[in-house]
Design a protein around this motif. Sequence first.
Motif, PDB file in Angstrom:
ATOM      1  N   UNK A 154       0.818  -1.214   0.000  1.00  0.00           N
ATOM      2  CA  UNK A 154       0.000   0.000   0.000  1.00  0.00           C
ATOM      3  C   UNK A 154       0.853   1.265   0.000  1.00  0.00           C
ATOM      4  N   UNK A 155       2.028   1.207  -0.619  1.00  0.00           N
ATOM      5  CA  UNK A 155       2.961   2.325  -0.558  1.00  0.00           C
ATOM      6  C   UNK A 155       2.404   3.647  -1.060  1.00  0.00           C
ATOM      7  N   UNK A 219       2.317  10.044 -10.398  1.00  0.00           N
ATOM      8  CA  UNK A 219       2.483  10.291 -11.818  1.00  0.00           C
ATOM      9  C   UNK A 219       3.077   9.147 -12.605  1.00  0.00           C
ATOM     10  N   UNK A 220       3.366   8.033 -11.934  1.00  0.00           N
ATOM     11  CA  UNK A 220       3.870   6.844 -12.619  1.00  0.00           C
ATOM     12  C   UNK A 220       2.853   5.715 -12.435  1.00  0.00           C
ATOM     13  N   UNK A 221       3.106   4.578 -13.066  1.00  0.00           N
ATOM     14  CA  UNK A 221       2.197   3.455 -12.852  1.00  0.00           C
ATOM     15  C   UNK A 221       2.223   3.039 -11.386  1.00  0.00           C
ATOM     16  N   UNK A 222       1.047   2.784 -10.828  1.00  0.00           N
ATOM     17  CA  UNK A 222       0.931   2.371  -9.434  1.00  0.00           C
ATOM     18  C   UNK A 222       0.452   0.933  -9.292  1.00  0.00           C
ATOM     19  N   UNK A 223       0.063   0.325 -10.399  1.00  0.00           N
ATOM     20  CA  UNK A 223      -0.395  -1.061 -10.375  1.00  0.00           C
ATOM     21  C   UNK A 223      -0.289  -1.629 -11.778  1.00  0.00           C
ATOM     22  N   UNK A 241       1.882  -3.914  -7.322  1.00  0.00           N
ATOM     23  CA  UNK A 241       1.090  -2.718  -7.048  1.00  0.00           C
ATOM     24  C   UNK A 241       1.575  -2.012  -5.787  1.00  0.00           C
ATOM     25  N   UNK A 242       1.399  -0.684  -5.781  1.00  0.00           N
ATOM     26  CA  UNK A 242       1.579   0.125  -4.570  1.00  0.00           C
ATOM     27  C   UNK A 242       0.226   0.553  -3.991  1.00  0.00           C
ATOM     28  N   UNK A 243      -0.888   0.031  -4.533  1.00  0.00           N
ATOM     29  CA  UNK A 243      -2.205   0.496  -4.096  1.00  0.00           C
ATOM     30  C   UNK A 243      -3.098  -0.661  -3.647  1.00  0.00           C
ATOM     31  N   UNK A 244      -2.501  -1.703  -3.128  1.00  0.00           N
ATOM     32  CA  UNK A 244      -3.268  -2.828  -2.607  1.00  0.00           C
ATOM     33  C   UNK A 244      -3.287  -2.758  -1.081  1.00  0.00           C
TER      34      UNK A 244
END
Length: 340
Positions: A154-155, A219-223, A241-244
């Motif tokens: 979840x970064x 601004x970059x891919x997050x998943x 992913x950084x959004x899990x």
Amino acid sequence: MTTIAVLGVSHIHITGFTKMLQARSDIKVKSVWDPNPVRAKFWAEQLNATVVADEKTVYSDAEVQAVVICSETNRHAELVEGVAAAKKHLFVEKPLGMAAADAYRMADAIEKAGVIFQTGYFQRGAANVQFLKQQIDKGAFGKITRVRGSNCHSGALGGWFDAKPDDVPHEWLWMTDTKQSGVGAFGDLGTHSLDILIWLFGEIDTATAQLDNGTNRYGCDEAGEGLIRFKSGIIGTLAASWVDTTDPLSYQITGTEGHAAIIKGQLFFSTKHDAKYDGKQPVDPADMPKGLPHAFELFLDAITGKKDLPLVKPRDAAYRSAVMEAMYEGARTNAWVKPK
């Protein structure tokens, strides 16, 4: 006593590596370099080392036997080639290169120098992954048809990489700038699972991916989700992913005679070849091989004289960068891409 230097202290993993170095009585960190003097001073103090103003000072220092590179990825090539030319052992944080071209060039330089090399693919040492490797080699899965790797956290949700103007030594925002890092979340975390998939199932024929953002915070891919066709015919998928908020299923292997899944760290395994493993209960840790030290610890052990350690080969590290480049190209062009 083995004397080392650290070139670049910008990577988020420098915190853990510093703790490992502080715990070693057989390693002396002599010098630290980083283009940011505030960052260099902070980590040099943690390591009881001296700040040097020029990285070339390390290349020519006869006392320094090995170098740890934790810089921005776009600095790797210049630093690696300088250290390799000086014939000093090398730990380079993952990914090795921005893409295939610089990664293979570094691999060539390291191999020519004949020095010890390691990168940060620590998941290979996990006991449950070692167990899977053993079972694959035994043929316990029959014909393997599908595999999956997932490495998510979840970064971005937690702002782990946010700019910290009052805490420069713990400023990791560069990792979200693809001009410096080469990749976003998919490449940053996905390279670990990609390493395991290639280590277990061999080279890749073609690959593609789809990338997305959950917050667009950086601004970059997050998943992202990748699709892989191995040269053996196995179909693979790769999630990073950084959004899990959670990531319960880290690996899955499906075959005609067996199945395995690592769920919340527990390994569930079944095979037609052994009634003991029916997949209903987690595999007893006593049935697994002993896990290996962290990849960084293995490097420190190697440079202090331990032999025959399972280190990552430089060309293997470069190949992971090449495959990841292919997946990003596949996402950009909406096509299947052969790794260089």
